[in-house]
Enzyme design. Structure first.
Site, PDB file in Angstrom:
ATOM      1  N   SER A 136       0.839  -1.203   0.000  1.00  0.00           N
ATOM      2  CA  SER A 136       0.000   0.000   0.000  1.00  0.00           C
ATOM      3  C   SER A 136       0.869   1.245   0.000  1.00  0.00           C
ATOM      4  CB  SER A 136      -0.888   0.019   1.246  1.00  0.00           C
ATOM      5  OG  SER A 136      -1.503   1.283   1.374  1.00  0.00           O
ATOM      6  N   TYR A 149      -2.430  -1.401  10.174  1.00  0.00           N
ATOM      7  CA  TYR A 149      -2.536  -1.779   8.749  1.00  0.00           C
ATOM      8  C   TYR A 149      -1.276  -1.351   7.995  1.00  0.00           C
ATOM      9  CZ  TYR A 149      -4.035  -1.408   3.860  1.00  0.00           C
ATOM     10  OH  TYR A 149      -4.114  -1.501   2.491  1.00  0.00           O
TER      11      TYR A 149
END
Ligand code: NAP
Length: 244
Positions: A136, A149
């Site tokens: 990400s 995350y």
């Protein structure tokens, strides 16, 4: 068909689905993995088969650590492993609980390691393999309310670097593809707020969100012979957001 088999985790929806369809077009038999949404996974399998390809479904909640070894046993020997499934829990850092940590770290990092451990022996035997983690842009630009995350994705990419060095001599490349803002189910709700959506667009140099299909070219390149000299890299597909 190219005689090779690819497992794409979380390919019932979103980016994983687009990757599964792209690899099927390249002739891979695709193992379409899902957590709970069997209907969506069946749709992907049907699309692949209607186009003349081959697909099989595999279920498993990868935040449960017993799932990864079972999924890999069901998959059998594979040539390409795309670790795309993830759990993302949004809340202020002071409110993060141990179960929140476990769920995200188990799915986004520990299961990735367990699945790579299971996949590599067959790749070593064949002298060819492709391992791609989906990271990400948050590895570079962490969202304040997604601390675990973004840390799980950064940990996964660190693992990619380590394994790329250890597996290069077996013809196995290991890379991370890191998307920016891609319009999928997980952010439909947040992006339905017009003011927030505009703020997000303003943070992306190209000025628009990506579509799941925008992530597919990079994965197809890494899996092709043209990608044989690329390993140990984290490749951003983010409209420039990571360098903003
Ligand atoms: P998505 O549309 O929310 O789809 C998630 C996929 O993962 C589904 O196939 C889902 O299966 C599966 N999944 C969810 N929880 C799981 C679990 N506990 N165990 C196993 N599988 C699980 O996701 P996406 O937006 O395409 O994201 C795909 C990847 O890109 C993720 O790694 C995400 O972190 C990364 N990413 C996305 C964006 C973005 O803007 N969308 C940005 C950066 C990175 P079911 O259908 O069965 O629920």
């Amino acid at each position: 068909m190219n005689g090779k088999k690819a497992l794409v985790t979380g390919s019932s929806r979103g980016i994983g689905r687009a990757i599964a369809l792209g690899l099927a077009q390249d002739g891979y038999e695709v193992l379409v993995h899902y957590a709970g949404n069997e209907e969506k996974a069946r749709e992907v399998k049907a699309m692949i088969e209607e186009a003349g390809g081959k697909a099989r479904l595999i279920q498993g909640d990868l935040s449960d650590l017993s799932a990864a070894p079972r999924v890999m046993a069901e998959a059998g020997e594979i040539d390409v492993l795309v670790l795309n499934a993830s759990v993302q829990i949004k809340k202020p850092w002071q409110e993060i609980t141990l179960p929140d940590c476990a769920q995200q770290m188990h799915c986004n990092f520990v299961s990735s390691l367990l699945m790579i451990q299971a996949a590599v022996p067959a790749m070593q035997k064949k002298g060819w393999g492709r391992i791609i983690t989906i990271g990400s842009v948050q590895e570079k630009k962490p969202h304040p309310d997604m601390l675990v995350y973004s840390a799980s994705k950064a940990a996964q990419t660190n693992m990619v670097e380590s394994l790329s060095l250890q597996l290069a001599k077996y013809g196995i490349t290991v890379n991370n593809v890191a998307p920016g803002v891609i319009y999928t189910d997980r952010n439909v709700e947040a992006l339905s707020d017009e003011a927030y959506a505009q703020k997000v667009k303003d943070s992306i140099p190209v000025g628009f969100y990506g579509e799941p299909e925008d992530c597919v070219g990079m994965v197809r390149l890494l899996c092709s012979d043209a990608g044989r000299y690329i390993t140990g890299q984290s490749l951003y597909v983010d409209g420039g957001k990571s360098v903003q």
